[in-house]
Write a protein that holds these residues in place. Structure first.
Motif, PDB file in Angstrom:
ATOM      1  N   LYS A 109       0.808  -1.230   0.000  1.00 42.67           N
ATOM      2  CA  LYS A 109       0.000   0.000   0.000  1.00 42.67           C
ATOM      3  C   LYS A 109       0.840   1.278   0.000  1.00 42.67           C
ATOM      4  N   GLY A 110       1.895   1.251  -0.788  1.00 45.51           N
ATOM      5  CA  GLY A 110       2.701   2.454  -0.944  1.00 45.51           C
ATOM      6  C   GLY A 110       3.611   2.785   0.219  1.00 45.51           C
ATOM      7  N   ALA A 111       3.694   1.897   1.200  1.00 43.38           N
ATOM      8  CA  ALA A 111       4.569   2.152   2.347  1.00 43.38           C
ATOM      9  C   ALA A 111       6.031   2.139   1.908  1.00 43.38           C
ATOM     10  N   THR A 112       6.824   2.969   2.559  1.00 44.55           N
ATOM     11  CA  THR A 112       8.242   3.071   2.229  1.00 44.55           C
ATOM     12  C   THR A 112       9.062   2.192   3.168  1.00 44.55           C
ATOM     13  N   PHE A 113       9.871   1.308   2.565  1.00 39.45           N
ATOM     14  CA  PHE A 113      10.735   0.428   3.346  1.00 39.45           C
ATOM     15  C   PHE A 113      12.156   0.540   2.802  1.00 39.45           C
ATOM     16  N   SER A 114      13.105   0.499   3.690  1.00 40.05           N
ATOM     17  CA  SER A 114      14.500   0.473   3.258  1.00 40.05           C
ATOM     18  C   SER A 114      14.834  -0.929   2.744  1.00 40.05           C
ATOM     19  N   GLU A 115      15.926  -1.022   2.002  1.00 46.88           N
ATOM     20  CA  GLU A 115      16.337  -2.321   1.470  1.00 46.88           C
ATOM     21  C   GLU A 115      16.617  -3.306   2.592  1.00 46.88           C
ATOM     22  N   GLU A 116      17.224  -2.833   3.670  1.00 43.93           N
ATOM     23  CA  GLU A 116      17.525  -3.692   4.808  1.00 43.93           C
ATOM     24  C   GLU A 116      16.245  -4.195   5.468  1.00 43.93           C
ATOM     25  N   THR A 117      15.243  -3.320   5.561  1.00 39.70           N
ATOM     26  CA  THR A 117      13.976  -3.717   6.176  1.00 39.70           C
ATOM     27  C   THR A 117      13.263  -4.756   5.324  1.00 39.70           C
ATOM     28  N   LEU A 118      13.273  -4.567   4.004  1.00 45.18           N
ATOM     29  CA  LEU A 118      12.639  -5.543   3.123  1.00 45.18           C
ATOM     30  C   LEU A 118      13.310  -6.900   3.228  1.00 45.18           C
ATOM     31  N   LEU A 119      14.632  -6.909   3.292  1.00 46.23           N
ATOM     32  CA  LEU A 119      15.362  -8.164   3.442  1.00 46.23           C
ATOM     33  C   LEU A 119      14.994  -8.837   4.755  1.00 46.23           C
ATOM     34  N   SER A 120      14.903  -8.040   5.816  1.00 44.78           N
ATOM     35  CA  SER A 120      14.528  -8.583   7.116  1.00 44.78           C
ATOM     36  C   SER A 120      13.106  -9.144   7.099  1.00 44.78           C
ATOM     37  N   LEU A 121      12.196  -8.445   6.424  1.00 45.47           N
ATOM     38  CA  LEU A 121      10.807  -8.901   6.346  1.00 45.47           C
ATOM     39  C   LEU A 121      10.691 -10.228   5.598  1.00 45.47           C
ATOM     40  N   MET A 124      12.072 -13.028   7.782  1.00 36.85           N
ATOM     41  CA  MET A 124      11.149 -13.334   8.867  1.00 36.85           C
ATOM     42  C   MET A 124       9.916 -14.060   8.347  1.00 36.85           C
ATOM     43  N   LEU A 125       9.438 -13.642   7.176  1.00 36.74           N
ATOM     44  CA  LEU A 125       8.275 -14.291   6.579  1.00 36.74           C
ATOM     45  C   LEU A 125       8.577 -15.745   6.244  1.00 36.74           C
ATOM     46  N   ARG A 126       9.741 -15.988   5.684  1.00 38.69           N
ATOM     47  CA  ARG A 126      10.111 -17.365   5.349  1.00 38.69           C
ATOM     48  C   ARG A 126      10.177 -18.222   6.603  1.00 38.69           C
TER      49      ARG A 126
END
Length: 248
Positions: A109-121, A124-126
């Motif tokens: 939904k257009g939220a801004t995430f840093s590359e590090e945060t996306l990698l962490s997400l 964690m999801l996996r």
């Protein structure tokens, strides 16, 4: 005998049992006569689905599946050549399983995430998805990107999983439970008459165990396994929503 309609019916009934909202679709390839099933599932009402994680479950049913359904493992012979008693097809574990592909997604939904945060997400999801998946053999998280104002921005968090159902396997449900051959994850056991419908023979020359194909009767255990699959879907959908709600 197990049909395409049986498999889809088992899944839709299981989805309703665990509280999933399901939107099934059906196709047929007029050239190959392969039938396809895809079902979008989510938790809660359809009005709120845009803000929810969703899962699309899909599988294909081809002419080989029909042959196996009619004849069991012996259908492999009928599909490829004239059957004969010493055919290795009747003594093999390499009978193709029915593969369910599970594709999850949740809009960022257009939220801004840093590359590090996306990698962490994604990591964690996996981890969380694997913990709550009793039937899957593969879990692959990812992020879809879209081009906005000449730059790539994350659009949604995704997850791909696969479930293999050895419905034509001579050992039937045993292929899903190596350590407990005749027990469902829900604690239900197979009847003795079913569990003894397979046998082993010793190869005289090599001395290795060889399985003798028999009718695995998937209709006896597939409905329960479909409930397990749908319960896993519910847990992964919840995990996906929980991971994406974490603060940056």
């Amino acid at each position: 005998m197990l049909t395409f309609e049986d498999v889809t019916g088992f899944f839709l009934k299981a989805a309703a049992e665990v509280g999933l909202t399901a939107h099934p679709e059906y196709w047929i390839n007029s050239r190959t006569m392969e039938r396809e099933f895809a079902c979008t599932c989510h938790i809660g009402s359809c009005e709120q689905v845009e803000n929810s994680s969703i899962c699309t479950v899909s599988f294909s049913w081809g002419s080989l599946d029909t042959a196996l359904s009619l004849e069991g493992p012996r259908g492999v012979c009928d599909f490829f050549h004239e059957p004969h008693a010493d055919c290795p097809h009747l003594r093999t574990r390499e009978i193709p399983a029915l593969v369910l592909d599970l594709s999850y997604s949740l809009s960022l939904k257009g939220a801004t995430f840093s590359e590090e945060t996306l990698l962490s997400l994604t990591q964690m999801l996996r981890l969380r998805a694997s913990e709550h998946s009793s039937r899957t053999i593969e879990t692959r998280p990812g992020v879809t990107l879209t081009l906005q104002d000449h730059r790539l921005v994350p659009e949604s968090l995704t997850l791909q999983q696969r479930v293999e159902l050895p419905i034509w396997h001579p050992e039937g449900l045993r292929g899903l439970h190596e350590s407990s051959p005749y027990q469902y994850s829900g604690g239900h056991t197979l009847s003795p008459s079913w569990s003894h419908r397979y046998s082993y023979e010793e190869e005289e020359e090599e001395g290795e165990a060889e399985i003798v194909a028999d009718d695995p009767h998937p209709e006896e255990w597939l409905p329960r396994v479909m409930v397990d699959v749908c319960q896993d879907i519910v847990h992964v959908l919840e995990a996906l929503s929980a991971v994406c709600s974490l603060p940056d």
